[in-house]
Design a protein around this motif. Structure first.
Motif, PDB file in Angstrom:
ATOM      1  N   LEU B  44      35.843  39.030  11.089  1.00 51.83           N
ATOM      2  CA  LEU B  44      35.680  39.849  12.283  1.00 51.83           C
ATOM      3  C   LEU B  44      34.293  40.460  12.376  1.00 51.83           C
ATOM      4  O   LEU B  44      33.712  40.567  13.429  1.00 51.83           O
ATOM      5  CB  LEU B  44      36.711  40.977  12.270  1.00 51.83           C
ATOM      6  N   VAL B  69      38.513  38.257  24.901  1.00 52.49           N
ATOM      7  CA  VAL B  69      38.071  38.218  23.508  1.00 52.49           C
ATOM      8  C   VAL B  69      37.790  39.637  23.031  1.00 52.49           C
ATOM      9  O   VAL B  69      37.580  40.541  23.825  1.00 52.49           O
ATOM     10  CB  VAL B  69      36.793  37.368  23.345  1.00 52.49           C
ATOM     11  N   GLY B  73      33.920  38.404  19.834  1.00 52.88           N
ATOM     12  CA  GLY B  73      34.004  37.127  20.518  1.00 52.88           C
ATOM     13  C   GLY B  73      35.211  36.305  20.102  1.00 52.88           C
ATOM     14  O   GLY B  73      35.324  35.139  20.476  1.00 52.88           O
ATOM     15  N   GLY B  74      36.139  36.878  19.341  1.00 56.87           N
ATOM     16  CA  GLY B  74      37.347  36.166  18.917  1.00 56.87           C
ATOM     17  C   GLY B  74      38.593  36.822  19.486  1.00 56.87           C
ATOM     18  O   GLY B  74      38.514  37.684  20.370  1.00 56.87           O
ATOM     19  N   THR B  75      39.743  36.412  18.966  1.00 60.71           N
ATOM     20  CA  THR B  75      40.999  36.953  19.483  1.00 60.71           C
ATOM     21  C   THR B  75      41.731  37.825  18.468  1.00 60.71           C
ATOM     22  O   THR B  75      42.732  38.445  18.794  1.00 60.71           O
ATOM     23  CB  THR B  75      41.962  35.820  19.894  1.00 60.71           C
ATOM     24  N   ALA B  76      41.236  37.858  17.242  1.00 60.27           N
ATOM     25  CA  ALA B  76      41.972  38.558  16.188  1.00 60.27           C
ATOM     26  C   ALA B  76      42.109  40.050  16.467  1.00 60.27           C
ATOM     27  O   ALA B  76      43.088  40.671  16.056  1.00 60.27           O
ATOM     28  CB  ALA B  76      41.276  38.333  14.845  1.00 60.27           C
ATOM     29  N   GLY B  77      41.162  40.632  17.169  1.00 60.87           N
ATOM     30  CA  GLY B  77      41.192  42.064  17.398  1.00 60.87           C
ATOM     31  C   GLY B  77      41.805  42.470  18.722  1.00 60.87           C
ATOM     32  O   GLY B  77      41.801  43.645  19.065  1.00 60.87           O
ATOM     33  N   LEU B  78      42.336  41.516  19.470  1.00 54.78           N
ATOM     34  CA  LEU B  78      42.957  41.866  20.750  1.00 54.78           C
ATOM     35  C   LEU B  78      44.234  42.663  20.530  1.00 54.78           C
ATOM     36  O   LEU B  78      44.921  42.487  19.518  1.00 54.78           O
ATOM     37  CB  LEU B  78      43.305  40.597  21.537  1.00 54.78           C
TER      38      LEU B  78
END
Lengths: 597, 128
Positions: B44, B69, B73-78
């Motif tokens: 992250l 995102v 720029g990812g989805t892990a923290g959504l």
């Protein structure tokens, strides 16, 4: 959240929670107050006709006056409040009128709305040079774009707007300073949280800051400077604008991501009114030979903005929306045709006038040294009966025999000598240069997967799926043998094997098991929307993965390339004014104006 | 990082996760795939080839985390699942371009669906 998985509490949740506690009791009062400021319902707003950025554009069409003047007063000079002080794309005007209908109780027949959009797009539109840098917005392209780079824009201004929507929506408009100011007020009235979300700084300016303005004030100053109502481009274009003279035969070349190049023709005929056109579209995929026949209609707004829709037969599902620009000189039209619930499918296209012979391109564009292939030159109105001597493929490439010579294409068996020098060669057919090159290469050394960063949206349960199409392009290292250097040879679209790999964003990441699947053609099919009870924390099937392309050479060697794919959540609102929505279960959701163009 | 030695459980997990024989290496490239995917840990807080988060769309949005995102720029923290947050966004008009706002565009949006996490199939798609 999923305890133990390393996922932290979301800023969105924290912020919205905070806002909720503040805003819920205040919402009716606050919104009523702001709305009363921004939208006085009875008395039309007075607007100064004199502005540093321009003096307004008179509204002269009686239908527009009759339709709008209940709220937008027209003065003795023909200036209509708000409307005279802004310029927009057809989509921008459609969106404004939809807002008048849905939020301001305007009653409007769709036919009237279309005529109003037509007038405003033509007379309060934007010039080709103004639209060109932002055409990705109307062509619905998934690209990397930076306001800072494209317009030397301020980072705070970018954040102020793109916190909620595309900057493309902003830079496709032109307004006076007073109008940019009123636009901010409109946002603050409709969306009171915008103040805390980005419009206004929370607290005093940082110590030592040289600019203490709130972001919205910076935005008003910057946008009115960069995107004013009066510009040389619009003054020049609007003074000489006329309905386009584009009826006739056009040659078509394009590229459909995932399926490769297309070549064909488009017959454009005059429609019922000036600026209305009918189309007969015929093209073939160069790789598969699949033939496509489409028929459509289009309107050209502002003298150059093509907005059309075409169909294969009577199939409504085959509809492609056409967004193109008629280039100055009237000899080229280019843009994008697209479909899909998130506009993710469809080719990039270029039309060139085909009054005489036109050479469009050749396929394939690359040939391994020491190998043979059938090379096809595509065009329109080509001379027939051409021989081997008419095709010049450059040094080291020999034409063995001609297999076809027709008005639309010329095909020949060709051989590249084993010792042919690697590199791109200009190609000539009957003395005419062929766009593109024939590249002779020795080995495929690199595979580039595009888009390098793709995005798909979960769907199929309550909301439509957003697919992602990937494709692979091969490169040879060129004479220096080094990758990623200027002499690398682009070998074009290649067939590859597709697979996915985990993009490990956290420990024990398992997104790949949930996000969906990648088919043999590089098309990603997202998984179902909604919470997944089989997933820790009931997470949606969101995730990050690599899409991997593996190329196998004739000697068995493998070359791989990959791209980052984000599979994310749906959108719960769709602002695009043209959208006709088929949702899972067969229900059809649309708007009054959505199905026309 | 050859001179570093894992001394706790988390550090050992990191060491186990990266490529055997390449202790400590954390590397990833969006275009180069020339080896085992297990080589990659795109954490992250890391963005190996980029100075900032990569938002994969010109028309994308940049809250931290954003709708599509997160701040990397990812989805892990959504916020997940999105349905857990949906009505909160609706009531507060927090994501006005993504979620129907209760003030103007969809005051009755929650009418058919009292609990989005259970009745998410009844949520309407809104064309403002």
């Amino acid at each position: 959240m999923s305890p133990g998985r390393g996922r932290t509490g979301s800023g969105r949740n924290r912020a919205s929670g905070r806002m909720q506690s503040l805003s819920l009791p205040l919402v009716p009062t606050l919104s009523a107050f702001l709305l009363s400021v921004a939208f006085p319902p009875a008395a039309p707003a007075q607007q100064s006709g004199d502005d540093a950025n321009g003096t307004g554009i008179p509204v002269t069409d009686q239908l527009v006056i009759d339709t709008c003047d209940q709220c937008h007063a027209v003065d003795d000079d023909g200036m209509m409040t708000r409307v005279s002080y802004m310029r927009k794309t057809p989509e921008g005007w459609q969106q404004s009128i939809r807002r008048m209908v849905t939020l301001n109780d305007v009653e409007l027949e769709p036919e009237t709305a279309r005529d109003v959009v037509r007038y405003l797009s033509d007379h309060h539109g934007i010039a080709p040079e103004e639209l060109r840098p932002a055409r990705f917005e109307v062509e619905r392209r998934l690209i990397d774009w930076s306001y800072e780079e494209a317009h030397e824009g301020d980072e705070d201004v970018d954040r102020t707007c793109s916190s909620c929507h595309s900057m493309g929506r902003v830079v496709t408009q032109r307004r006076t300073k007073e109008e940019w100011d009123l636009l901010m007020s409109m946002h603050r009235g409709y969306y009171p949280l915008s103040d805390t979300q980005g419009f206004r700084r929370q607290g005093p300016a940082p110590r030592g800051a040289t600019d203490a303005r709130h972001p919205m004030d910076k935005a008003i100053d910057e946008l009115s400077g960069k995107f004013p109502l009066t510009t040389a481009e619009w003054t020049s274009w609007s003074a000489t604008m006329r309905p386009p003279r584009i009826a006739g035969t056009w040659a078509l070349r394009g590229h459909d991501p995932g399926r490769g190049p297309i070549y064909g023709t488009v017959e454009i005929s005059q429609g019922a009114d000036e600026g209305n056109f009918n189309t007969q579209i015929r093209y073939a995929y160069a790789r598969s030979g699949e033939q496509v026949e489409r028929d459509g209609r289009a309107i050209v707004y502002t003298g150059y903005q093509w907005r059309g829709r075409s169909f294969e037969g009577a199939s409504e599902e085959s509809a492609l929306r056409e967004v193109m620009m008629v280039e100055r000189g009237w000899n080229e039209i280019n843009g994008r045709w697209f479909a899909g619930d998130y506009d993710e499918f469809g080719p990039d296209v270029t039309l060139v006038r085909a009054d005489g012979p036109v050479v469009l391109g050749l396929h394939p564009g690359a040939l391994r040294s020491g190998s043979s292939a059938t090379v096809t030159v595509h065009g329109a109105n080509l001379p027939t009966g051409l021989g081997a001597a008419d095709l010049d493929l450059g040094p080291g490439v020999e034409v063995v025999s001609v297999t076809a010579s027709a008005p639309g294409m010329f095909a020949a068996e060709v051989t590249a000598a084993a010792d042919a020098a690697p590199g791109a060669r200009d190609v000539f057919l009957a003395g005419r240069p062929v766009p593109g090159h024939l590249t002779v290469y020795e080995t495929v050394d690199r595979i580039l997967v595009t888009p390098e960063a793709g995005m798909a949206r979960l769907g199929g349960g309550a909301f439509p799926r957003g697919y992602a199409q990937f494709e692979a392009t091969a490169f040879s290292n060129g004479a220096d043998g080094e990758p990623d250097t200027d002499d690398d040879l682009d070998l074009g679209f290649v067939d590859v094997e597709w697979s996915m790999e985990e993009y490990s964003a956290i420990f024990d990441d398992d997104d790949i098991e949930y996000v969906g699947s990648l088919d043999d053609n590089g098309l990603f099919h997202p998984a179902l929307d909604g919470p997944n009870p089989d997933r820790e924390g009931m997470r949606n099937n969101v995730g990050d993965v690599w899409t991997v392309a593996t190329y196998r050479g004739p000697d068995g060697t493998q070359v791989r390339g990959r791209a980052h794919l984000i599979v994310t959540v749906p959108l719960y609102m769709r602002w695009e004014p043209w959208r006709v929505q088929m949702v899972p279960g067969g229900a059809r959701r649309t708007s009054d104006m959505g199905s026309q163009r | 990082m050859d001179h570093l030695k894992a001394i706790n459980q988390k550090a050992r997990r990191i060491q186990e996760h990266v490529a055997p024989g390449v202790p400590g290496e954390v590397a990833a490239s969006p275009v180069a795939a020339n080896g085992d995917a297990d080589l990659d840990v795109v954490a992250l807080e890391s963005s190996p080839d980029r100075s900032g988060p990569h938002i994969p769309l010109g028309c994308s949005l940049v809250f931290a985390p954003g709708w599509e995102v997160d701040s990397t720029g990812g989805t892990a923290g959504l916020c997940q699942p999105v349905e857990r947050d949906l009505f909160d966004c609706h009531l507060a008009c927090f994501w006005p371009a993504h979620v129907p706002d209760q003030l103007n565009h969809a005051p009755d949006w929650t009418g058919k669906c009292a609990a989005a996490q259970k009745d998410w199939r009844k949520i309407d798609l809104i064309f403002p």
